[in-house]
Design an enzyme around this catalytic site. Structure first.
Site, mmCIF file in Angstrom:
data_model
loop_
_atom_site.group_PDB
_atom_site.id
_atom_site.type_symbol
_atom_site.label_atom_id
_atom_site.label_comp_id
_atom_site.label_asym_id
_atom_site.label_seq_id
_atom_site.Cartn_x
_atom_site.Cartn_y
_atom_site.Cartn_z
ATOM 1 N N LYS A 155 -2.374 16.409 1.244
ATOM 2 C CA LYS A 155 -3.583 16.200 0.446
ATOM 3 C C LYS A 155 -3.935 17.501 -0.265
ATOM 4 C CE LYS A 155 -5.514 12.421 3.095
ATOM 5 N NZ LYS A 155 -4.193 12.130 3.687
ATOM 6 N N ASP B 226 -0.673 12.751 -1.471
ATOM 7 C CA ASP B 226 -1.535 11.618 -1.110
ATOM 8 C C ASP B 226 -2.669 11.519 -2.126
ATOM 9 O OD1 ASP B 226 -0.138 10.999 1.193
ATOM 10 O OD2 ASP B 226 -1.558 11.961 2.559
ATOM 11 N N MET B 227 -3.241 10.312 -2.276
ATOM 12 C CA MET B 227 -4.383 10.174 -3.179
ATOM 13 C C MET B 227 -5.664 10.078 -2.358
ATOM 14 S SD MET B 227 -5.302 10.366 -6.228
ATOM 15 C CE MET B 227 -4.016 9.994 -7.413
ATOM 16 N N GLN C 218 -3.722 3.658 -6.243
ATOM 17 C CA GLN C 218 -4.482 2.731 -5.379
ATOM 18 C C GLN C 218 -4.851 1.465 -6.157
ATOM 19 O OE1 GLN C 218 -7.146 5.927 -5.319
ATOM 20 N NE2 GLN C 218 -6.954 6.400 -3.148
ATOM 21 N N ARG D 47 3.876 5.968 -4.730
ATOM 22 C CA ARG D 47 3.542 5.124 -3.569
ATOM 23 C C ARG D 47 2.355 4.265 -4.004
ATOM 24 N NH1 ARG D 47 0.815 8.345 0.825
ATOM 25 N NH2 ARG D 47 2.887 8.910 1.570
ATOM 26 N N ALA E 15 -8.206 3.633 0.453
ATOM 27 C CA ALA E 15 -8.878 3.707 1.756
ATOM 28 C C ALA E 15 -10.272 4.304 1.698
ATOM 29 C CB ALA E 15 -8.012 4.552 2.706
ATOM 30 N N THR F 60 1.922 -0.957 2.565
ATOM 31 C CA THR F 60 0.983 -1.997 2.987
ATOM 32 C C THR F 60 1.448 -2.615 4.299
ATOM 33 O OG1 THR F 60 -0.135 -4.051 2.347
ATOM 34 C CG2 THR F 60 2.148 -3.827 1.636
ATOM 35 N N HIS F 61 0.461 -3.154 5.053
ATOM 36 C CA HIS F 61 0.801 -3.939 6.252
ATOM 37 C C HIS F 61 0.487 -5.399 6.015
ATOM 38 C CE1 HIS F 61 -0.887 0.059 7.157
ATOM 39 N NE2 HIS F 61 0.235 0.186 7.839
ATOM 40 N N ARG G 45 -8.885 4.395 9.455
ATOM 41 C CA ARG G 45 -8.111 3.306 10.104
ATOM 42 C C ARG G 45 -9.070 2.297 10.747
ATOM 43 N NH1 ARG G 45 -5.372 6.409 7.580
ATOM 44 N NH2 ARG G 45 -5.944 4.801 6.127
HETATM 45 C C1 LIG Z 1 2.280 4.700 4.213
HETATM 46 C C2 LIG Z 1 0.850 4.606 3.769
HETATM 47 C C3 LIG Z 1 0.298 5.647 3.044
HETATM 48 C C4 LIG Z 1 -1.018 5.564 2.580
HETATM 49 N N1 LIG Z 1 -1.515 6.556 1.764
HETATM 50 C C5 LIG Z 1 -2.742 6.414 1.232
HETATM 51 C C6 LIG Z 1 -3.243 7.334 0.267
HETATM 52 O O1 LIG Z 1 -2.579 8.306 -0.119
HETATM 53 N N2 LIG Z 1 -4.488 7.121 -0.232
HETATM 54 C C7 LIG Z 1 -5.256 6.046 0.154
HETATM 55 O O2 LIG Z 1 -6.366 5.876 -0.366
HETATM 56 N N3 LIG Z 1 -4.806 5.177 1.089
HETATM 57 C C8 LIG Z 1 -3.585 5.327 1.624
HETATM 58 N N4 LIG Z 1 -3.130 4.401 2.540
HETATM 59 C C9 LIG Z 1 -4.077 3.421 3.139
HETATM 60 C C10 LIG Z 1 -4.186 2.162 2.295
HETATM 61 O O3 LIG Z 1 -4.852 2.444 1.094
HETATM 62 C C11 LIG Z 1 -4.941 1.051 3.039
HETATM 63 O O4 LIG Z 1 -6.236 1.487 3.350
HETATM 64 C C12 LIG Z 1 -4.263 0.594 4.323
HETATM 65 O O5 LIG Z 1 -2.883 0.582 4.194
HETATM 66 C C13 LIG Z 1 -4.729 -0.828 4.705
HETATM 67 O O6 LIG Z 1 -4.388 -1.724 3.699
HETATM 68 P P1 LIG Z 1 -3.191 -2.813 3.814
HETATM 69 O O7 LIG Z 1 -2.397 -2.696 2.564
HETATM 70 O O8 LIG Z 1 -2.446 -2.640 5.051
HETATM 71 O O9 LIG Z 1 -3.898 -4.207 3.710
HETATM 72 P P2 LIG Z 1 -5.117 -4.864 4.493
HETATM 73 O O10 LIG Z 1 -5.435 -6.093 3.725
HETATM 74 O O11 LIG Z 1 -6.203 -3.862 4.707
HETATM 75 O O12 LIG Z 1 -4.495 -5.231 5.895
HETATM 76 C C14 LIG Z 1 -3.505 -6.224 6.049
HETATM 77 C C15 LIG Z 1 -3.214 -6.397 7.535
HETATM 78 O O13 LIG Z 1 -2.618 -5.190 8.031
HETATM 79 C C16 LIG Z 1 -3.098 -4.888 9.325
HETATM 80 N N5 LIG Z 1 -3.813 -3.587 9.257
HETATM 81 C C17 LIG Z 1 -4.198 -2.918 8.140
HETATM 82 N N6 LIG Z 1 -4.784 -1.756 8.461
HETATM 83 C C18 LIG Z 1 -4.786 -1.694 9.811
HETATM 84 C C19 LIG Z 1 -5.248 -0.723 10.745
HETATM 85 N N7 LIG Z 1 -5.827 0.396 10.379
HETATM 86 N N8 LIG Z 1 -5.084 -0.994 12.067
HETATM 87 C C20 LIG Z 1 -4.483 -2.139 12.478
HETATM 88 N N9 LIG Z 1 -4.024 -3.096 11.642
HETATM 89 C C21 LIG Z 1 -4.170 -2.875 10.325
HETATM 90 C C22 LIG Z 1 -3.990 -6.026 9.727
HETATM 91 O O14 LIG Z 1 -3.188 -6.959 10.400
HETATM 92 C C23 LIG Z 1 -4.450 -6.581 8.394
HETATM 93 O O15 LIG Z 1 -4.794 -7.928 8.461
HETATM 94 C C24 LIG Z 1 -1.803 4.442 2.948
HETATM 95 C C25 LIG Z 1 -1.243 3.397 3.672
HETATM 96 C C26 LIG Z 1 0.064 3.455 4.067
HETATM 97 C C27 LIG Z 1 0.654 2.295 4.795
#
Ligand SMILES: Cc1cc2nc3c(=O)[nH]c(=O)nc-3n(C[C@H](O)[C@H](O)[C@H](O)COP(=O)(O)OP(=O)(O)OC[C@H]3O[C@@H](n4cnc5c(N)ncnc54)[C@H](O)[C@@H]3O)c2cc1C
Length: 306
Positions: A97, A131-132, A162, A183, A188, A225-226, A288
């Site tokens: 960052k 990172d953003m 984002q 990425r 977040a 994304t998850h 998180r």
């Molecule tokens: C590798 C990586 C790098 C990232 N870098 C940045 C960045 O530089 N800047 C930034 O603003 N954000 C970053 N993020 C965070 C991102 O913006 C999201 O806030 C975060 O990934 C949750 O969004 P989602 O896409 O998983 O979808 P969501 O719709 O939030 O979640 C989908 C599903 O994933 C699971 N899940 C999601 N988050 C969690 C958690 N914390 N604990 C448990 N289960 C969870 C749940 O099952 C949920 O239903 C990053 C995320 C990842 C994976």
């Protein structure tokens, strides 16, 4: 939404941060999402993840540092990490960052620290992801990225966009024009509706659209994304468009959806795990929690079993 906003407010509250970091129960909760407080613990976790077939990116936790000495210490931690990653032949790059490198102090401090890291990483072909952070830093982060990537010719640096920000559609176009590695994540931080989609459905729709443009016209995007619905959509899209697996990677956070991480690896996709470490884990942990308030249950359970 109210819950998310309250938790994100707590992420920036100094009194709460001191209380949580002092509490005995918060540390084990943080360990679910953070590899440890030392670089050695993070490197061991990296080796374990590599053995399971995952690529890794290491993030030294710390943001919004307020003194040049702290920023220099962050820089030196990254220099040490780059050395260890190459010595140990780990399949690993680094994420950082800019506010940890002194962006809030002055731009020259931040640039000098970033340049030192890029110079150390370049001979090893080691990639450095910026990172953003919150929207107050978006333009500056992209400007510094372009200065390093185009102006100074560092090809080993990439950015994050984002999908909750309205501006990201234009930023994706620009990054694709430059051939930059992006990425893509949802975002977040707590952002106002003047800058970011307030509805999750719009954030998700925009994620798919931006992912489509990155997959078709971008340079090895990292799809972070998850969200299993989006991941299924990506799998179908790349099949339909005959986009090879060497042209993109999935990315997920350490400790989140490990089942899905293993499944993607088993299916032959590239999967990179974002592994944070360090003592300054509080704001990261709170973000998180905000993403999935059910994570707060871990804290309550820990309280019950204290
Ligand atoms: C590798 C990586 C790098 C990232 N870098 C940045 C960045 O530089 N800047 C930034 O603003 N954000 C970053 N993020 C965070 C991102 O913006 C999201 O806030 C975060 O990934 C949750 O969004 P989602 O896409 O998983 O979808 P969501 O719709 O939030 O979640 C989908 C599903 O994933 C699971 N899940 C999601 N988050 C969690 C958690 N914390 N604990 C448990 N289960 C969870 C749940 O099952 C949920 O239903 C990053 C995320 C990842 C994976």
């Amino acid at each position: 939404m109210l819950m998310r906003n309250s938790i994100l407010w707590a992420a920036n509250n100094g009194t709460l941060r001191r209380q949580v970091m002092r509490s005995r129960l918060a540390r084990p909760v943080a360990r679910r999402f953070v590899a440890g407080e030392t670089a050695m613990q993070a490197l061991e976790t990296t080796a374990q993840l590599n053995a399971k077939g995952a690529h890794v990116t290491l993030d030294y936790l710390g943001e919004n540092v307020t003194s040049a000495a702290e920023a220099a210490a962050v820089r030196d931690t990254y220099l040490g990490l780059i050395n260890e990653i190459t010595q140990r032949s780990l399949d690993c790059n680094v994420s950082l960052k800019l506010t940890a490198l002194g962006l809030d102090i002055d731009h020259d401090t931040c640039w000098a620290n970033l340049r030192a890291i890029l110079q150390a990483a370049q001979p090893h072909d080691l990639f450095v992801r910026l990172d953003m952070e919150g929207s107050a830093y978006t333009q500056t982060t992209l400007d510094i990225f372009e200065q390093m990537f185009v102006g100074e010719g560092f090809r080993n640096v990439g950015v994050v966009l984002q999908s909750y920000l309205y501006r990201s559609a234009n930023d994706v176009e620009r990054m694709n024009e430059l051939g930059a590695r992006v990425r893509l994540c949802k975002g977040a931080y707590k952002e106002p509706p003047t800058l970011a989609y307030p509805d999750k459905a719009d954030v998700d729709r925009n994620y798919r659209e931006l992912a489509r443009r990155l997959l078709c016209y971008g340079n090895y995007p990292g799809l972070a994304t998850h969200d299993s619905a989006i991941i299924d959509w990506v799998k179908q899209f790349v099949r339909d468009e005959r986009i090879g697996r060497e042209r993109y990677e999935f990315q997920m956070l350490y400790g989140v959806r490990r089942d899905l991480q293993q499944q993607l690896i088993a299916e032959g996709h590239h999967l990179r795990v974002y592994v944070p470490f360090g003592e300054a884990w509080y704001p990261y942990l709170m973000r998180r929690m905000a993403e999935r308030p059910a994570n707060l249950l871990f804290i309550l359970k820990a309280l019950r079993h204290r």
